[in-house]
Design an enzyme around this catalytic site. Structure first.
Site, mmCIF file in Angstrom:
data_model
loop_
_atom_site.group_PDB
_atom_site.id
_atom_site.type_symbol
_atom_site.label_atom_id
_atom_site.label_comp_id
_atom_site.label_asym_id
_atom_site.label_seq_id
_atom_site.Cartn_x
_atom_site.Cartn_y
_atom_site.Cartn_z
ATOM 1 N N ARG A 15 -63.206 -4.611 -11.074
ATOM 2 C CA ARG A 15 -62.332 -3.827 -11.833
ATOM 3 C C ARG A 15 -61.412 -2.704 -11.052
ATOM 4 O O ARG A 15 -60.613 -2.246 -12.510
ATOM 5 C CB ARG A 15 -63.318 -2.875 -12.846
ATOM 6 C CG ARG A 15 -63.922 -3.878 -13.605
ATOM 7 C CD ARG A 15 -64.750 -3.481 -14.872
ATOM 8 N NE ARG A 15 -65.229 -4.888 -16.092
ATOM 9 C CZ ARG A 15 -66.055 -3.918 -16.373
ATOM 10 N NH1 ARG A 15 -66.391 -2.749 -17.191
ATOM 11 N NH2 ARG A 15 -66.229 -5.791 -18.075
ATOM 12 N N LYS A 47 -76.215 -12.162 -29.677
ATOM 13 C CA LYS A 47 -75.779 -11.198 -31.117
ATOM 14 C C LYS A 47 -74.973 -11.685 -32.098
ATOM 15 O O LYS A 47 -73.611 -11.798 -32.304
ATOM 16 C CB LYS A 47 -74.979 -10.097 -30.369
ATOM 17 C CG LYS A 47 -75.113 -9.310 -28.801
ATOM 18 C CD LYS A 47 -73.958 -8.671 -28.377
ATOM 19 C CE LYS A 47 -73.868 -8.391 -27.986
ATOM 20 N NZ LYS A 47 -72.277 -8.306 -26.560
ATOM 21 N N GLY A 80 -69.902 -10.782 -21.856
ATOM 22 C CA GLY A 80 -70.041 -10.531 -20.655
ATOM 23 C C GLY A 80 -70.708 -11.312 -20.033
ATOM 24 O O GLY A 80 -71.177 -11.003 -18.639
ATOM 25 N N GLY A 98 -66.862 -7.481 -26.362
ATOM 26 C CA GLY A 98 -66.524 -7.192 -27.576
ATOM 27 C C GLY A 98 -64.847 -7.195 -28.011
ATOM 28 O O GLY A 98 -64.681 -7.536 -28.876
HETATM 29 P P1 ADP Z 1 -71.876 -12.319 -24.561
HETATM 30 O O1 ADP Z 1 -72.903 -11.537 -23.507
HETATM 31 O O2 ADP Z 1 -70.855 -13.590 -23.766
HETATM 32 O O3 ADP Z 1 -71.247 -12.205 -25.420
HETATM 33 P P2 ADP Z 1 -74.063 -11.870 -25.476
HETATM 34 O O4 ADP Z 1 -74.421 -10.545 -25.140
HETATM 35 O O5 ADP Z 1 -74.523 -12.718 -26.974
HETATM 36 O O6 ADP Z 1 -72.962 -13.337 -24.744
HETATM 37 O O7 ADP Z 1 -75.781 -13.654 -25.397
HETATM 38 C C1 ADP Z 1 -76.100 -13.305 -23.764
HETATM 39 C C2 ADP Z 1 -77.786 -13.763 -23.997
HETATM 40 O O8 ADP Z 1 -78.271 -14.118 -25.117
HETATM 41 C C3 ADP Z 1 -78.286 -14.321 -22.530
HETATM 42 O O9 ADP Z 1 -79.261 -12.933 -22.216
HETATM 43 C C4 ADP Z 1 -78.843 -15.416 -23.214
HETATM 44 O O10 ADP Z 1 -80.552 -15.373 -22.441
HETATM 45 C C5 ADP Z 1 -79.414 -15.211 -24.555
HETATM 46 N N1 ADP Z 1 -80.004 -16.410 -25.387
HETATM 47 C C6 ADP Z 1 -78.984 -17.187 -25.720
HETATM 48 N N2 ADP Z 1 -79.772 -18.278 -26.317
HETATM 49 C C7 ADP Z 1 -81.260 -17.768 -26.301
HETATM 50 C C8 ADP Z 1 -81.724 -18.605 -27.157
HETATM 51 N N3 ADP Z 1 -81.889 -19.405 -27.639
HETATM 52 N N4 ADP Z 1 -82.632 -17.916 -27.302
HETATM 53 C C9 ADP Z 1 -83.169 -16.263 -26.901
HETATM 54 N N5 ADP Z 1 -81.765 -15.084 -26.103
HETATM 55 C C10 ADP Z 1 -80.643 -16.683 -25.973
HETATM 56 MG MG MG Z 2 -73.913 -9.732 -23.586
#
Ligand code: ADP
Ligand code: MG
Length: 368
Positions: free
Chosen positions: A43, A180, A326, A349
């Site tokens: 970064r 999320k 992330g 976000g």
């Molecule tokens: P990003 O950071 O890419 O926006 P999120 O923070 O929304 O993604 O979600 C990432 C998390 O979701 C990861 O830690 C992953 O382990 C979890 N995850 C994905 N699928 C499942 C599932 N079926 N059950 C529980 N956790 C999950």
């Molecule tokens: Mg995340």
């Protein structure tokens, strides 16, 4: 100007000017006893094009960033000292303020704190895309009174993400997953207005399955979002691709494969191989793909296959590919495929909010 937002060129003559650059130096740190070191300086290096553009033209650059979550008070664990040391090696003579979040006025968007930030400053540049969806003092304050512009990183993000939203190449496919759900349903509805197909995996799929009345065992889901998912399915069901098979743990805690109905006590942790192959087909046929959110709990090797397959399809497709989030970016890097997509957004976000709303508080501040 890009989308009505001034760029560095619009600042005019910067010679001899003190320029405040809001950077995203929220770097990963490793703590060993009292010593804190930077585990990845990506970064800091990413901010150099903006910093160098200014210093080469005779400006004096003062950077400011947040680091971690110090809760509005000084905390030596989140001191900017290690970042300042690395910055001094990469860009000698550039100043760096102390962690913005040591002061509650930052997240509180306090005018008095903005006043402190811009004391003795002539111009403001925002290059912190990952914080630009937040109405924080350093993001929305300085542009109220100073000549302001976006830096090179912010410019690239805005160009790519607003390009997806406003000038889609078709078929345009969005792939959403992760955990999320309530944060992301707004963007699901906004994306359905512009995409040709929406692929849903990750924990997100279980709230949709619940809305279809399917048993989901003990999988992660958000009960208060079931009605929203039902409404989304009723309005746009034909565009939505849900998994056709799942992988997870059965009620006894053993690895198991399932269809789309989970027995009582079972947990779905990844999309199955059939789903991953179907998702790959959709991605390979696309001309533009946006991906946010892993397809499963990829941190556990047993449940990484769905995410790995989708990441590989993102790398292989001829489509223009953008990844935000992330954990999605971390998954790509873990599979060493981050160089094979067209753009990895620095803001999770922020990228979702920009796609959803077409604007961010930090961008609106620069426009006015
Ligand atoms: P990003 O950071 O890419 O926006 P999120 O923070 O929304 O993604 O979600 C990432 C998390 O979701 C990861 O830690 C992953 O382990 C979890 N995850 C994905 N699928 C499942 C599932 N079926 N059950 C529980 N956790 C999950
Ligand atoms: Mg995340």
């Amino acid at each position: 100007m890009i989308n009505g937002i001034p760029t560095l060129e619009d600042l005019g003559d910067v010679t001899g000017k003190r320029v405040l650059v809001r950077t995203d130096f929220n770097v990963p740190l490793s703590h060993e006893g009292e010593t804190v070191t930077i585990s990845d300086d990506f970064r800091i290096r990413a901010a150099l094009p903006t910093i160098e553009w200014l210093t080469e033209r005779g400006a004096h650059v003062v950077c400011a960033s947040h680091l971690g979550r110090p809760k509005g008070e000084p905390n030596p664990q989140f001191s900017m000292d290690p970042v300042r040391a690395r910055l001094a090696e990469l860009a000698p003579g550039v100043e760096l303020m102390e962690n913005l979040r040591f002061n509650p006025g930052e997240t509180g968007n306090d005018d008095a704190f903005t006043g402190e930030l811009i004391d003795g400053i002539d111009m403001y540049v925002n290059d912190a895309f990952g914080a630009s969806h937040r109405e924080h003092a350093s993001i929305v304050g300085p542009a109220k009174t100073l000549p302001s512009a976006m830096g090179r990183l912010l410019e690239k993000e805005v160009d790519v993400l607003l390009g997806l939203r406003n000038r889609p190449r078709r078929p345009f496919v969005a792939v959403l997953g992760g955990a999320k759900i309530s944060d992301k349903l707004g963007v699901v509805e906004a994306l359905l207005e512009v995409v040709d197909s929406l692929v849903i995996g990750g924990a997100m799929c279980f709230t949709f399955f619940a809305a279809q009345g399917k048993p989901i065992g003990d999988s992660l889901f958000e009960p208060d979002q079931v009605d929203t998912c039902a409404r989304i399915l009723a309005a746009s069901g034909s565009k939505i691709h849900l998994p056709s098979d799942l992988v997870g743990l059965d009620a006894a805690g053993s690895y198991a494969t399932f269809g789309t109905q989970l027995p009582a006590g079972a947990k779905g942790f990844d999309v199955g191989p059939g789903s991953a192959a179907e998702f790959t087909d959709v991605i390979m046929d696309a001309r533009m793909v946006f991906w946010n959110g892993p397809m499963g709990m990829f941190e556990d090797d047993r449940f990484a296959a769905g995410t790995r397959t989708v990441a590989q399809a993102m790398a292989d497709t001829k489509a223009f590919t953008v990844v935000g989030g992330g954990d999605s970016a971390a998954a790509l890097a873990q599979f060493r495929l981050d160089d094979d997509v067209d753009h990895v957004s620095t803001g999770g976000g922020a990228s979702l909010e920009l796609l959803e709303l077409g604007d961010l508080p930090g961008l609106a501040a620069l426009r006015n």
